[in-house]
Enzyme design. Structure first.
Site, PDB file in Angstrom:
ATOM      1  N   HIS A 182     -10.398   5.645   9.315  1.00  0.00           N
ATOM      2  CA  HIS A 182      -8.969   5.492   9.624  1.00  0.00           C
ATOM      3  C   HIS A 182      -8.745   5.762  11.106  1.00  0.00           C
ATOM      4  O   HIS A 182      -7.687   6.234  11.495  1.00  0.00           O
ATOM      5  CB  HIS A 182      -8.120   6.474   8.801  1.00  0.00           C
ATOM      6  CG  HIS A 182      -8.080   6.185   7.332  1.00  0.00           C
ATOM      7  ND1 HIS A 182      -9.117   6.475   6.491  1.00  0.00           N
ATOM      8  CD2 HIS A 182      -7.114   5.624   6.543  1.00  0.00           C
ATOM      9  CE1 HIS A 182      -8.793   6.121   5.242  1.00  0.00           C
ATOM     10  NE2 HIS A 182      -7.595   5.606   5.259  1.00  0.00           N
TER      11      HIS A 182
ATOM     12  N   GLU B 256      -7.415  -8.002   1.910  1.00  0.00           N
ATOM     13  CA  GLU B 256      -7.292  -8.305   3.340  1.00  0.00           C
ATOM     14  C   GLU B 256      -7.809  -9.696   3.685  1.00  0.00           C
ATOM     15  O   GLU B 256      -7.250 -10.369   4.549  1.00  0.00           O
ATOM     16  CB  GLU B 256      -8.034  -7.251   4.169  1.00  0.00           C
ATOM     17  CG  GLU B 256      -7.304  -5.905   4.286  1.00  0.00           C
ATOM     18  CD  GLU B 256      -7.497  -4.999   3.086  1.00  0.00           C
ATOM     19  OE1 GLU B 256      -8.274  -5.376   2.168  1.00  0.00           O
ATOM     20  OE2 GLU B 256      -6.882  -3.921   3.047  1.00  0.00           O
TER      21      GLU B 256
HETATM   22  C1  LIG Z   1      -9.803  -2.356   1.533  1.00  0.00           C
HETATM   23  C2  LIG Z   1      -8.748  -1.320   1.661  1.00  0.00           C
HETATM   24  N1  LIG Z   1      -7.498  -1.697   1.991  1.00  0.00           N
HETATM   25  C3  LIG Z   1      -6.521  -0.773   2.113  1.00  0.00           C
HETATM   26  C4  LIG Z   1      -6.763   0.557   1.899  1.00  0.00           C
HETATM   27  C5  LIG Z   1      -5.656   1.607   2.080  1.00  0.00           C
HETATM   28  N2  LIG Z   1      -5.389   2.257   0.784  1.00  0.00           N
HETATM   29  C6  LIG Z   1      -5.935   3.447   0.466  1.00  0.00           C
HETATM   30  S1  LIG Z   1      -5.557   3.911  -1.110  1.00  0.00           S
HETATM   31  C7  LIG Z   1      -4.601   2.527  -1.334  1.00  0.00           C
HETATM   32  C8  LIG Z   1      -3.941   2.312  -2.656  1.00  0.00           C
HETATM   33  C9  LIG Z   1      -4.978   2.267  -3.750  1.00  0.00           C
HETATM   34  O1  LIG Z   1      -4.395   1.924  -4.957  1.00  0.00           O
HETATM   35  P1  LIG Z   1      -5.240   1.976  -6.279  1.00  0.00           P
HETATM   36  O2  LIG Z   1      -6.497   1.212  -6.122  1.00  0.00           O
HETATM   37  O3  LIG Z   1      -4.337   1.541  -7.385  1.00  0.00           O
HETATM   38  O4  LIG Z   1      -5.650   3.493  -6.450  1.00  0.00           O
HETATM   39  P2  LIG Z   1      -4.662   4.739  -6.623  1.00  0.00           P
HETATM   40  O5  LIG Z   1      -4.362   5.236  -5.251  1.00  0.00           O
HETATM   41  O6  LIG Z   1      -3.454   4.261  -7.338  1.00  0.00           O
HETATM   42  O7  LIG Z   1      -5.440   5.716  -7.414  1.00  0.00           O
HETATM   43  C10 LIG Z   1      -4.601   1.731  -0.201  1.00  0.00           C
HETATM   44  C11 LIG Z   1      -3.871   0.456  -0.071  1.00  0.00           C
HETATM   45  C12 LIG Z   1      -8.089   0.905   1.586  1.00  0.00           C
HETATM   46  N3  LIG Z   1      -8.453   2.180   1.411  1.00  0.00           N
HETATM   47  N4  LIG Z   1      -9.041  -0.048   1.469  1.00  0.00           N
END
Ligand SMILES: Cc1ncc(C[n+]2csc(CCOP(=O)(O)OP(=O)(O)O)c2C)c(N)n1
Ligand SMILES: Cc1ncc(C[n+]2csc(CCOP(=O)(O)OP(=O)(O)O)c2C)c(N)n1
Ligand SMILES: [Mg+2]
Ligand SMILES: [Mg+2]
Lengths: 330, 321, 330, 321
Positions: free
Chosen positions: B125, B58
């Site tokens: 959220h 971000e």
């Molecule tokens: C700083 C931040 N930005 C956006 C999000 C929204 N978000 C929640 S899970 C996710 C994807 C996470 O991907 P990854 O780290 O690869 O973990 P996975 O879900 O694949 O296990 C996002 C973008 C968040 N939780 N935190």
């Protein structure tokens, strides 16, 4: 990359102009003529100028940081922009609203740094991203520099990673001057050489002796060339020592004498002078005349800025927006 | 045929992408996937090379937007949730917000922030951060409550030369529908009388406009006519419209969904008492969420933020002075 | 590291319990019995359980993330903590104030994640730092996991770098499941394998097939052992595929079928089952009985949480501080 | 012999390090160097292994503090400047602030924030962020104005089980001196009458207390007796003391050095008008910094924040109603 004599002369002159200007800034600070702080690039001129001189103003963009007076000069920043900003002239690019190294001319491709370290990496990435979208990227590059300390910021990491994902022609110079303010490298990172970070970002990495202009010019030239040719982000780590305090308020007494007397404690200007003379790119007399020219230029830039008005709070436009909303709504 | 609030946001982005070559969209999962809330559905296909998925960064997203704006572009950044803008906080308040004042060059970026509570969304959220950002000079903070405002104010935000934080309320996304997106032409910076009345004024914005109208409808049964002012943007804040309303009613309730300390409602009350003290027939009141993180459990959540019941209660108290 | 049969049995049982529990959570979600979201660790059980089972509750600390039901189970989280949190029981560790995966028991060494990705890395580092200061570190380790997407956060970078500078016994598992929500790896990072990041932090790196329990157990075991022995932070990158949507609201249709049918698309539970049976560590009958036991345990945990009261807003203590200041000052 | 405000902060840290084994200090350049402002000078030598230099990683610094607090420690984190806490924003407002409410376990961390303007410091070394953080539930926000408060409130902050944001004013560091650090025993959450009066009340905190007293001294010449209330902490905010003062004077000026939208002064005005409307003989007024970033040039800076002159002007206006 082989480096040509003209480039070296050019870079060296920027180093000299920066050094002489900064010496003057230091005196002004000590005489109480500059408020706030003065931050010098002493000892970092070679790497900084090598970067600035490798860029093309009007085509490339460049976000200098704390110790980039030489790079700014080589990129084409007018000396008067510096003195006006330090002395608070309303004629300067920041009009007294911001000071010292917090200056820039975004319209000429040189954004004004904010203090928060690492924050300019993504800004330069954004400028390049926009150029690509507009179809004006066309072999141009964007460059910025950070210190060893700034590599610990989340902003550095996010910005560099994003640039790598977008395959932007970004050249990032890490000037590892062994200290972040008073904090030594071993309290800042745990790898041997910060260049080891490059591969983890999918970025080309270079390590160079930052006190050696010839080496800096070669390595930075190579990095800029590769970026221009579409090779994606390039990261150059220059090893050197800050030859001043963090700012002029700081005597840097925490720097051990072994560092001062060691290889990186040598003065890059002296090294470069020898290199130029030995290679026959410049004579000692010529260099003296450049020195004199620079001293005169500095005097003028200081005198002019000093006689200019400071901003007038009663005539200041105290709004932070360019849009004029109805007065009742502010 | 009806248009939802989220449709309006999508349509507005489609329109600016179509009409302004300087616009591009940058955000997490917004390209092929169309965004966590589908606000960009189909836009990547319709506008190839102008809608981008980006890393979970971000801070860098906003830095990139500022850089692109310096180069003349008009980026729209989607935060996946407003709450995650806390990571971009520095770039928003120190880089984007100060840019025009410092350099004289405005940076026209729009940051879309899906915000506000929905049942089960929990502490991270659900946040309403408009009162945080509005404290910083150099930002325009927009909070549409209607389908038409979501559409027209987003288009207008892209046209503004300054950074705009565009707070969309997630609760309204699919719940709020309108026959069309035709608007009444009000510009950003001008409030609207969402419901006319004469006994008390509720000044609010975003989803709480609807809760306030509901409360007003209930009190109508008792003969009370409550005026509801929809601020539309909290910075700039349209004091004229608010004062004119308070002049009619003599009573003010400032209503918001954010945490209770400071924020929009405090600013509204402070402004009105500074400038319109003589108009007030009763102490101005505030109603906000409670002073805890936004709870996950729907039962707690419903008691955490103002409801038509608690608004009615606050209004009755206000009317009884 | 050679892995012993008891460890594998233990880890596998946690995988199984997690899978069966999560299948039930998914049904409850689809039946509208769970509000908010449901996030599954399907396909990630092997690496998660390998980590959880390598830790010692009461001695080590562990910050699980989104897809760590198996790791939590192996670390010793009670199943009822999960169902209570998902179902909003006031008896759960979060008392209905937070939900789903946002749960923990900091007092048992397992902090409750906040949503913001990367943020738990420095928290675990802080727990270890405190243990060292208190003199209770004594061979204990701290562990956390992140996804491929979370590696792009500044928090991940700052936290890992700080842990490396402080030489803390931190084991970080990067579960590269090829997607962050819908975003594929090539829009997230530009290096070949995220393990290339390790050396830049001065951290030991490992790359492992995350669908292979035996491999995961060996590699994670090695990493935990080295951390315990004072080898500083360890980073394990596990390659695998998320075998569910991002959450149960998401059908994951953006995952190409080539990924699903490829090597990492295989189900780690099936792989592990084969491994256990082939090595003679467990019989098929035994595994079936474990399955039945788990199903029963899940039923009970759900039934109990469902019959428990939800929080009562009228009896809730609506303060966010533990200090009680005079009422007039709030 | 006299003690400065910065001495007091150093002494307080020395005392808690000496008396409480759970305390450690973590920050940039605070060990051997003693900190950018020398607030920790000599402490690394006096308390080996308890004062640490750290990487330039504000987010991780707060994360580390929370983790350490979970393990029973009482970390004091020094931000080099309050402005850089924008990098730690997420860990402060989402990790630290929510921890007790969510888990039932308090996280006793103290974040020291050198804040407020000084001439020549510019937009990024001058900010007053107390009104930002106070919006978040779960944080205690402390703003000492005196040498004695700097000392005693820092010690008390370390004893509190909740996260405390300790806003130190840089302008007071060496300028403000006292004969001793003996205090009047007021706890956090209780305001102080810094100067008694009867014609109007100025409610303020931190460095502005001194500017307000100066303004009051000037108005004395014209026969006006101005009461100055020093809030001491802005969250909790001691409404009782404020109301009691307004009850005596009938007039309120809320004064602060932060940006003018929202923040402490809006909260003060809103609270007073909600609870003490009948006490007011005139519209309550606010005086804050201007709505731009904090300018670098000392001349602009002096006109950006309230001064004794502008405070006198605001008070005269208030008194003329
Ligand atoms: C700083 C931040 N930005 C956006 C999000 C929204 N978000 C929640 S899970 C996710 C994807 C996470 O991907 P990854 O780290 O690869 O973990 P996975 O879900 O694949 O296990 C996002 C973008 C968040 N939780 N935190
Ligand atoms: C995010 C952030 N934290 C702290 C500071 C305060 N600060 C200014 S310069 C500096 C040291 C920078 O060290 P380095 O990056 O190595 O650059 P150098 O000064 O050595 O050139 C610090 C800590 C800052 N500007 N930004
Ligand atoms: Mg350095
Ligand atoms: Mg992933």
């Amino acid at each position: 990359m082989p480096v040509d004599g003209d480039f070296l002369r050019e870079a060296f002159r920027s180093m000299l102009r920066a050094r002489i200007l900064e010496n003057k800034l230091s005196s002004l600070y000590k005489a109480g003529k500059i408020v706030g702080g003065v931050y010098l690039g002493r000892g970092q001129e070679a790497i900084s100028a090598a970067l600035g001189a490798s860029l093309i103003q009007g085509k490339d963009c460049y976000a200098p940081l704390i110790r980039d007076q030489a790079g700014r000069t080589a990129f084409g920043e007018a000396m008067i922009d510096c003195t006006r900003t330090y002395l608070g002239s309303v004629e300067g690019p920041m009009r007294g609203r911001d000071g010292n190294i917090h200056r820039g001319r975004p319209e000429m491709g040189m954004p004004a740094m904010i203090s928060h370290l690492g924050a300019q990496v993504s800004v330069i990435a954004g400028m390049l991203f926009a150029k690509r979208l507009k179809g004006t990227l066309d072999g141009s590059v964007g460059a910025t520099s950070v210190g060893d300390g700034a590599t610990s910021t989340g902003a550095f990491h996010e910005g560099l990673n994003l640039a790598a994902v977008e395959k932007l022609p970004l050249v990032i110079v890490v000037a590892n001057n062994q200290f972040a303010y008073s904090t030594p490298n071993h309290r800042q990172f745990a790898c041997g050489d910060l260049v080891e970070r490059a591969s983890g970002y999918g970025v080309v990495g270079y390590s160079v002796d930052g006190t050696d202009l010839l080496a800096c010019a070669g390595v930075v030239g190579e990095a800029v060339k590769r970026a221009r040719e579409g090779g994606g982000p390039q990261m150059v780590v220059a090893h050197l020592l800050r030859l001043a305090g963090h700012g002029e308020h700081d005597d840097g007494s925490y720097v051990p004498s072994s560092a001062r007397t060691g290889h990186y404690g040598r003065d890059c200007i002296e090294v470069a002078m020898r290199q130029l003379v030995e290679a026959g790119y410049a004579t000692v007399d010529e260099i003296f005349s450049w020195q004199e020219e620079s001293a005169e230029e500095v005097q003028k830039a200081v005198a002019q800025a000093q006689q200019e008005p400071s901003p007038d709070p009663y005539r200041e436009d105290w709004t932070a927006l360019s849009t004029k909303f109805p007065a009742s709504t502010t | 045929m009806s248009v939802t609030y989220i449709d309006a946001i999508r349509e507005a982005q489609e329109k600016v992408l179509r009409e302004d070559g300087r616009v591009f969209l940058y955000g997490q999962d917004i390209a092929r996937f169309g965004g966590a809330f589908k606000a960009t559905k189909g836009l990547a296909e319709e506008f190839p090379g102008r809608v981008f998925d980006c890393p979970i960064s971000e801070d860098a997203m906003i830095g990139l937007a500022v850089g692109a704006a310096i180069e003349g572009m008009r980026p729209i950044i989607e935060m996946q949730f407003a709450d995650f803008s806390s990571i971009a906080f520095n770039q928003i308040v120190n880089q984007a917000a100060t840019h025009f004042y410092r350099t004289g060059m405005p940076v026209p970026i729009v940051v879309r922030l899906p915000s506000g509570g929905t049942p089960g969304s929990g502490p991270f959220h659900s946040q309403s951060m408009e009162g945080i950002y509005a404290q910083y000079p150099g930002l325009v903070v927009v909070t549409p409550a209607t389908v038409s405002d979501a559409y027209h104010m987003l288009i207008e935000s892209v046209k503004l030369d300054d950074p705009v934080l565009f707070f969309e309320h997630k609760f309204l996304y699919r719940w709020l529908k309108a026959k069309s997106i035709n608007g009444d032409g009000l510009p950003i910076g001008q409030a609207r009388i969402a419901r006319p009345g004469k006994h008390a004024t509720v000044v609010t914005y975003s989803a709480m406009v609807h809760e306030a109208v509901r409360a007003a409808d209930r009190l109508q049964a008792d003969g009370w006519e409550i005026e509801v002012v929809d601020l539309r943007s909290v910075k700039p804040l349209d004091l004229d419209t608010v004062l004119a309303s308070v002049a009619r009613t003599g009573r003010l309730l400032a209503l918001g969904e954010a945490f209770p300390w400071g924020g929009v409602t405090a600013e509204v009350v402070a402004k009105v008492t500074e400038e319109g003290f003589h108009l007030l027939d009763a102490p101005p009141q505030r109603l906000n969420a409670r002073d805890t993180p936004v709870p996950y459990h729907p039962k707690l959540w419903a008691a955490h933020r103002p409801t038509p019941e608690s608004i009615c209660e606050a209004l009755r108290k206000l009317l009884s002075f």
